[in-house]
Motif scaffolding. Structure first.
Motif, PDB file in Angstrom:
ATOM      1  N   TYR A 368       0.957  -1.178  -0.006  1.00 39.53           N
ATOM      2  CA  TYR A 368      -0.101  -0.205   0.152  1.00 39.53           C
ATOM      3  C   TYR A 368       0.931   1.410  -0.190  1.00 39.53           C
ATOM      4  O   TYR A 368       0.777   2.099  -0.932  1.00 39.53           O
ATOM      5  CB  TYR A 368      -0.829   0.099   1.336  1.00 39.53           C
ATOM      6  CG  TYR A 368      -1.576   1.248   1.520  1.00 39.53           C
ATOM      7  CD1 TYR A 368      -2.370   2.007   0.447  1.00 39.53           C
ATOM      8  CD2 TYR A 368      -1.567   1.807   2.725  1.00 39.53           C
ATOM      9  CE1 TYR A 368      -2.873   3.027   0.632  1.00 39.53           C
ATOM     10  CE2 TYR A 368      -2.157   3.131   3.205  1.00 39.53           C
ATOM     11  CZ  TYR A 368      -2.610   3.810   1.858  1.00 39.53           C
ATOM     12  OH  TYR A 368      -3.312   4.986   2.271  1.00 39.53           O
ATOM     13  N   LYS A 377      -2.375   6.572  -2.335  1.00 41.05           N
ATOM     14  CA  LYS A 377      -3.602   6.755  -2.375  1.00 41.05           C
ATOM     15  C   LYS A 377      -4.461   5.301  -2.108  1.00 41.05           C
ATOM     16  O   LYS A 377      -4.027   4.562  -2.317  1.00 41.05           O
ATOM     17  CB  LYS A 377      -4.300   7.122  -3.852  1.00 41.05           C
ATOM     18  CG  LYS A 377      -3.582   8.472  -4.385  1.00 41.05           C
ATOM     19  CD  LYS A 377      -4.032   8.898  -5.565  1.00 41.05           C
ATOM     20  CE  LYS A 377      -3.395  10.182  -5.751  1.00 41.05           C
ATOM     21  NZ  LYS A 377      -3.974  10.705  -7.327  1.00 41.05           N
ATOM     22  N   LEU A 378      -5.802   5.487  -1.358  1.00 36.40           N
ATOM     23  CA  LEU A 378      -6.330   4.313  -1.119  1.00 36.40           C
ATOM     24  C   LEU A 378      -6.651   3.442  -2.331  1.00 36.40           C
ATOM     25  O   LEU A 378      -7.042   4.327  -3.520  1.00 36.40           O
ATOM     26  CB  LEU A 378      -7.582   4.648  -0.275  1.00 36.40           C
ATOM     27  CG  LEU A 378      -7.337   4.894   1.139  1.00 36.40           C
ATOM     28  CD1 LEU A 378      -8.767   5.509   1.602  1.00 36.40           C
ATOM     29  CD2 LEU A 378      -6.894   3.587   1.983  1.00 36.40           C
ATOM     30  N   PRO A 379      -6.514   2.239  -2.413  1.00 37.64           N
ATOM     31  CA  PRO A 379      -6.800   1.497  -3.411  1.00 37.64           C
ATOM     32  C   PRO A 379      -8.387   1.521  -3.887  1.00 37.64           C
ATOM     33  O   PRO A 379      -9.142   1.601  -3.168  1.00 37.64           O
ATOM     34  CB  PRO A 379      -6.320   0.097  -3.112  1.00 37.64           C
ATOM     35  CG  PRO A 379      -6.438   0.243  -1.816  1.00 37.64           C
ATOM     36  CD  PRO A 379      -6.106   1.413  -1.128  1.00 37.64           C
ATOM     37  N   GLN A 380      -8.544   1.462  -5.312  1.00 36.89           N
ATOM     38  CA  GLN A 380     -10.155   1.324  -5.944  1.00 36.89           C
ATOM     39  C   GLN A 380     -10.597  -0.062  -5.231  1.00 36.89           C
ATOM     40  O   GLN A 380     -11.818   0.018  -5.152  1.00 36.89           O
ATOM     41  CB  GLN A 380     -10.239   1.719  -7.378  1.00 36.89           C
ATOM     42  CG  GLN A 380      -9.799   3.166  -7.870  1.00 36.89           C
ATOM     43  CD  GLN A 380     -10.550   3.974  -7.459  1.00 36.89           C
ATOM     44  OE1 GLN A 380     -11.661   4.196  -7.230  1.00 36.89           O
ATOM     45  NE2 GLN A 380      -9.968   5.036  -6.335  1.00 36.89           N
ATOM     46  N   GLU A 381      -9.752  -0.967  -5.528  1.00 35.08           N
ATOM     47  CA  GLU A 381     -10.227  -2.251  -5.046  1.00 35.08           C
ATOM     48  C   GLU A 381      -9.469  -2.710  -3.914  1.00 35.08           C
ATOM     49  O   GLU A 381      -8.488  -2.285  -3.673  1.00 35.08           O
ATOM     50  CB  GLU A 381      -9.984  -3.267  -6.236  1.00 35.08           C
ATOM     51  CG  GLU A 381     -10.625  -2.919  -7.442  1.00 35.08           C
ATOM     52  CD  GLU A 381     -10.481  -3.967  -8.548  1.00 35.08           C
ATOM     53  OE1 GLU A 381      -9.845  -5.053  -8.114  1.00 35.08           O
ATOM     54  OE2 GLU A 381     -10.952  -3.681  -9.739  1.00 35.08           O
ATOM     55  N   GLU A 382     -10.063  -3.664  -3.037  1.00 41.14           N
ATOM     56  CA  GLU A 382      -9.717  -4.137  -1.859  1.00 41.14           C
ATOM     57  C   GLU A 382      -8.295  -4.908  -2.253  1.00 41.14           C
ATOM     58  O   GLU A 382      -8.157  -5.718  -3.026  1.00 41.14           O
ATOM     59  CB  GLU A 382     -10.607  -5.108  -1.086  1.00 41.14           C
ATOM     60  CG  GLU A 382     -10.233  -5.478   0.344  1.00 41.14           C
ATOM     61  CD  GLU A 382     -11.132  -6.137   0.995  1.00 41.14           C
ATOM     62  OE1 GLU A 382     -10.858  -6.734   2.140  1.00 41.14           O
ATOM     63  OE2 GLU A 382     -12.261  -6.169   0.739  1.00 41.14           O
TER      64      GLU A 382
END
Length: 454
Positions: A368, A377-382
């Motif tokens: 991450y 950045k926070l991922p779009q998918e888990e």
């Protein structure tokens, strides 16, 4: 016009020897130059020497010499290397030992010393020479009792002298990376060291060569996916004319790519001010450099300009700076990142509860933010999986060791699905780095060249 071919043999301690062997066999070079040292490498070699006073040079010099000394005798190849690290004499003796075991006679090995200035610091301070940190102005007294090494960056002078004394192999300690590549040009062409533009061209050539595969398409941020045969990458070969103009290429039949773009990326690597790149031998101005593709894997380089070398040399020092304690464990989908963050909160609370004293603490989530840091950045998918790494810097080894002991209980008393457990990692001593500038003459007066023969 006379032309010299110089090959790059290594870009760092631990680099592959295979391209150097290929260059020695088929590259038609007169010189093969090995840049083994970074400031981090000095710290590693100092730790080696603390464990064994006979060590302190790069361990891969043994295989290097076993593979390449035959070419020294068969083809007249000369090898230049700063593999001496913290113990050039030890490295020189290793070269001689290998030559004797291989039955090679008449080999001249030059050892350059004088970059190690630790024992001279007290005298310099008594003479009123400032050893303040070159960036933040701190006084050396703040770390003086924790100092473990101090080495000055040398230029070409001693290496040229070793060539004039007939050395086949030259082993140095801390030289600048580019000096090993420039020295053969000064020796072969008889360049005056005040011919600043030619010296600038030579330093530029060395700068493009010093990182081995990095100018040949390795670590390339352009169209890297189109680079062919990186498994068989060739290291740089420079064809240098007496006027300083040179062509950068690689050994025929090897992989990688020599193009304006790959060379340009290396050109700008580690350059702070392109109009004044300072080395012990010349101040290099890159702003008028021209790169021209003149054939497949052939780039002509012209336009470097130079001015008088600095009156000071850089000294880099290492000092004991605490201990690293670290631990690593992984979490899988679902909620991998949430699990890792929960585990981090648990460990930090337990650190506080047991009173573990630290100077710094850092958490990374591999997969991450371990490379992007705060820009992640926070991922779009888990995320499919995440590894939690926690590291602390402590004053002593015992405190550093306490961190790892907190991780095993997480397997049954923390978030679910922990895997990849590497919790009990051995504490590691840390070395801090200190840099200062000193008058060049006080360093150069202590430089020596000793030539030994098998």
């Amino acid at each position: 016009m006379k032309t010299i071919r110089i090959g790059a043999g290594q870009g760092f301690y631990g680099d592959s020897i295979i391209p150097a062997i290929e260059t020695a066999k088929n590259g038609n070079v007169q010189y093969l130059c090995f840049d083994c040292l970074a400031e981090l490498t000095l710290a590693i070699l100092q730790k080696d020497r603390q464990r064994d006073r006979a060590k302190g040079y790069t361990g891969d010099i043994t295989r290097t010499m076993i593979e390449l000394l035959p070419f020294v005798k068969e083809k007249g190849l000369k090898i230049l290397t700063n593999a001496g690290g913290m113990n050039p004499h030890g490295a020189g003796q290793e070269v001689l030992r290998i030559a004797r075991e291989m039955g090679i006679e008449g080999l001249k090995v030059a050892v350059v010393t004088g970059d190690d200035v630790r024992d001279r610091l007290d005298d310099w301070e008594q003479q009123g020479i400032s050893l303040h940190h070159m960036e933040d102005g701190r006084n050396l007294g703040s770390i003086r009792d924790r100092l473990v090494f101090a080495n000055a960056y040398l230029g070409i002078g001693s290496v040229v002298e070793a060539l004039r004394l007939g050395a086949d192999v030259i082993v140095t300690g801390r030289t600048t990376d580019s000096a090993l590549f420039l020295a053969p040009l000064v020796y072969e062409f008889g360049w005056e060291q005040e011919d600043w533009n030619r010296m600038a061209q030579g330093i530029l050539m060395g700068h493009l060569m010093e990182c081995s595969g990095q100018a040949m398409g390795g670590n390339f941020s352009g169209d890297w996916q189109s680079i062919k045969d990186l498994d068989n990458i060739g290291f740089p070969v420079a064809e240098v004319r007496e006027d300083g103009e040179f062509v950068l290429t690689k050994t025929e039949g090897t992989g990688g790519l020599v193009s304006v773009d790959t060379v340009k990326e290396q050109l700008l690597y580690e350059i702070h001010d392109p109009s004044a790149y300072m080395t012990p031998d010349v101040v290099l101005n890159l702003t008028e450099v021209q790169l021209e593709e003149i054939g497949v894997n052939r780039v002509r380089v012209t336009g470097a300009r130079g001015t008088k070398h600095p009156d000071q040399l850089k000294v880099v020092m290492g000092y004991a700076d605490g201990w690293l304690g670290q631990a690593l464990c992984g979490y899988s989908w679902p909620d991998a990142l949430a699990k890792a963050r929960t585990a981090d909160r648990i460990i930090r609370k337990q650190i506080e509860r047991i009173g573990l004293q630290f100077d710094d603490i850092q958490t990374d989530y591999l997969g991450y933010n371990s490379l992007h840091g705060p820009l992640a950045k926070l991922p779009q998918e888990e995320l499919n999986e995440v590894y939690l790494r926690i590291a602390v810097r402590t004053r002593n080894k015992d405190d550093a060791a306490k961190l790892g002991r907190l991780f095993p209980p997480l397997m049954l008393s923390g978030p679910p699905a922990m895997g990849g457990f590497l919790g009990m990692m051995k504490p590691r001593e840390l070395l801090g780095m200190w840099s200062c500038l000193v008058p060049r003459e006080i360093v150069e007066s202590g430089v020596q060249v000793n030539v030994l023969e098998v």
